[in-house]
Design an enzyme around this catalytic site. Sequence first.
Site, PDB file in Angstrom:
ATOM      1  N   HIS A 361       0.823  -1.205   0.000  1.00 54.89           N
ATOM      2  CA  HIS A 361       0.000   0.000   0.000  1.00 54.89           C
ATOM      3  C   HIS A 361       0.859   1.259   0.000  1.00 54.89           C
ATOM      4  O   HIS A 361       0.469   2.292  -0.542  1.00 54.89           O
ATOM      5  CB  HIS A 361      -0.952  -0.007   1.205  1.00 54.89           C
ATOM      6  CG  HIS A 361      -2.233  -0.723   0.929  1.00 54.89           C
ATOM      7  ND1 HIS A 361      -2.997  -1.313   1.900  1.00 54.89           N
ATOM      8  CD2 HIS A 361      -2.885  -0.955  -0.239  1.00 54.89           C
ATOM      9  CE1 HIS A 361      -4.065  -1.865   1.353  1.00 54.89           C
ATOM     10  NE2 HIS A 361      -4.016  -1.664   0.061  1.00 54.89           N
ATOM     11  N   CYS A 678      -6.039  -8.721 -17.909  1.00 51.77           N
ATOM     12  CA  CYS A 678      -6.200  -8.063 -16.606  1.00 51.77           C
ATOM     13  C   CYS A 678      -4.970  -8.219 -15.724  1.00 51.77           C
ATOM     14  O   CYS A 678      -5.011  -7.867 -14.549  1.00 51.77           O
ATOM     15  CB  CYS A 678      -7.430  -8.603 -15.877  1.00 51.77           C
ATOM     16  SG  CYS A 678      -7.367 -10.386 -15.550  1.00 51.77           S
TER      17      CYS A 678
END
Length: 758
Positions: A361, A678
Amino acid sequence: MLRQLQRIVQAVNQAPDFELALQTLVTEVKQALNTDSCTIYLTDFAQQRFRLAATDGLRITQEQPIYMNFGEGMISLAAQREEPLNLAQADQHPRFLQLPGVDETGYQAMLTTPVIHRRKVLGVLVIQQREARAYSADEEAFAVTLAAQLAVVIAHAQAKGVALHPHQQSAFGQTYKGLAAAAGVAIAPAYVMQPLAQLSAVKAKPCDNPEREIRAFRSAVARTRQDLIRLSERMRDEVAAESLAIFEVYHAMLDSESLGQQVEQTIQAGWRAQTALKIVVEQLVQQFEALEDDYIRERASDVRDLGQRILAHLQQRERRATKPPKQCVLVAEEVTVTMLAELPDTEIVAMVSLRGSRNSHAAIMARSMGIAAIVGVAELDLNDIDNQLCVVDGYSGELYLNPPTQVVAEYRQLANEELELRELVEQARGQPAQSKEGEPFSLQLNLGVQVDKSWLQALQSDGVGLFRTEIPFMLRERFPTESEQVELYREVLQQFAEQTVVMRTLDVGGDKPLPYLPLSEENPFLGWRGIRLTLDQPEIFLMQIRAMLKASINTCSLRILLPMVSTVEEVDEALRMIKQAHHEVSEEVAEDPQQHLHYPQVGVMIEVPAVLYQLDVIAEKIDFFSVGSNDLTQYLLAVDRNNERVSALYDAYHPAVIRALAEIAQTCQRLQKPISVCGELAGEPGGALLLAAMGYRNLSMNGYSLDHVRWMLSQLTLAQMQSVLEQVLAARSAPQVHEILALEMEKLGLGGLVRAGA
């Protein structure tokens, strides 16, 4: 000899610096083998020569360093053959070379063993004796084993830039190599940040008052929640709104039963709050770190960060007021999102993390902040870097400490060019995704975290190409109920009511088990996972499909994607159950004339190589295909990208992968079946260029890649893209593909997308 080997390795690892480590090595080896001399030569690839780095036994007669050119002597011969040479009378060999400045008088026998790390000869270990006899098989095996251990030591030293020139800086200063996590360049002093509290330092202590400990824990959680709100507000004006959703993940973990309830249960079992927190957090961290999925595995960092923030409040610690520079490179053992938000009066221009990956993150936040980021710089010593001038190259993953003036000047120019390129890319937002001549493309999002409507709309994507439904399952201590799943899926579907949302069915099992569904398999990568698991557990599959269908009532957005398919029978069985679930939900909807249930399109992920040879048959049964380039690469190359011994072999630009992708595109065009990509390749400008040239018109990626790919496509014609692809398809190796792609993008004026500068 095993004990001797262990003693030598321990002595080398305990040496305070690299040169002393080498000297310790040769001395210990000489004693262990009871021989007359031991010497280590290091490879200098830049100068095409070997340097005598340490010896115990040879007499050096000059003060200058001793070198031997490539191709000369027994040292070069051992390096070329990449195998030991064991000679009873080495001085009689035609390749024997008497080095100037070295007295080898009296030595006859010689055992030369190359030191190899990841197919690269880093040096040669030379053992000599006066007696004219060959070394025994045991002695040779000992030298080979020791060389393998030494290879790791040298590789780490070279990463620090000290192996070849221990007392000098290179032309670029002291250099460290990590993984490029966010593009960009930056120049600023380093600011080292440490967590306020360390879970690893907590000692196990029992308690006699559980109620008091639970109150203290709940109070610490409440203060941590307030911290997160404050930090999120602080970042609101500094990053794209999409990145603030990361803080929602932290809040979700605070609310998660897997954290709060487990800690309180552990306290009730007789442990103090700090001890209970450590036990629970470390268990969760171990569970996440054992997973194969890159994105989910990196949540271990978030759990650890959150646990240590709660611990800091339990210990009533506050960060001391410090005065970091006005601009800084944030450096930490493991940079976290909260660290990036804790310096309100300082402009963070880059981040360097000793641990982590580009899926952390913190790395995602860095990309949103538009700052360069490097992760995995394991050799960096935090004690030596604080306030040192850093040059961070987020394209190559290189960190330069205290580089010379000319290097700083060069990177300042590159940084200025970066700003110009960023302005151009930002102008593409709001423009249609199309080639120079107007060929349209659909750019979609890969999602898997909690999101809100505002940032999704700002990205101006064409929908969701991959929604990872497994993440909510991972954050619970039980299967989410059908109604809980409906709520989650509806939130996303309603935001894209006029577009498409591709929801992948539960992709867990084997290497990434759910906490409440433990599995143990010898080969989890080829085990019980994805569609295999959910078809074997029909109650799980049917509940999830029903939840998706209920969430899609009165919309036409839903598409269902099946992961890890390898057989036609799996597709047939999945379609049968989807039809059954649709029938069940239809009966409920029929009671309300205001509700309409659309039958969703169903697709199959192409990630298991077996599917490549069944496309014709499967295409008759489903509505679309989606290529998962990450797993397809992993399975085609038989490489575990998380295993550091072979991770260098993992490369989506390998000719086999590129040709497989081209073949898939051609087959789907012939079958007139929609196809998308993807995986990570779709979000890389170079990868998107090749995919577009192959015929892929639907690309799904993270939100931070959308603008770059959109702008890149607008700069090229299809003919230009296809010209690059033709050259790439003729390449024989992954490095050659990278070289062709970089060169051609330079020619097309797109070099700034793959390296520093405009």
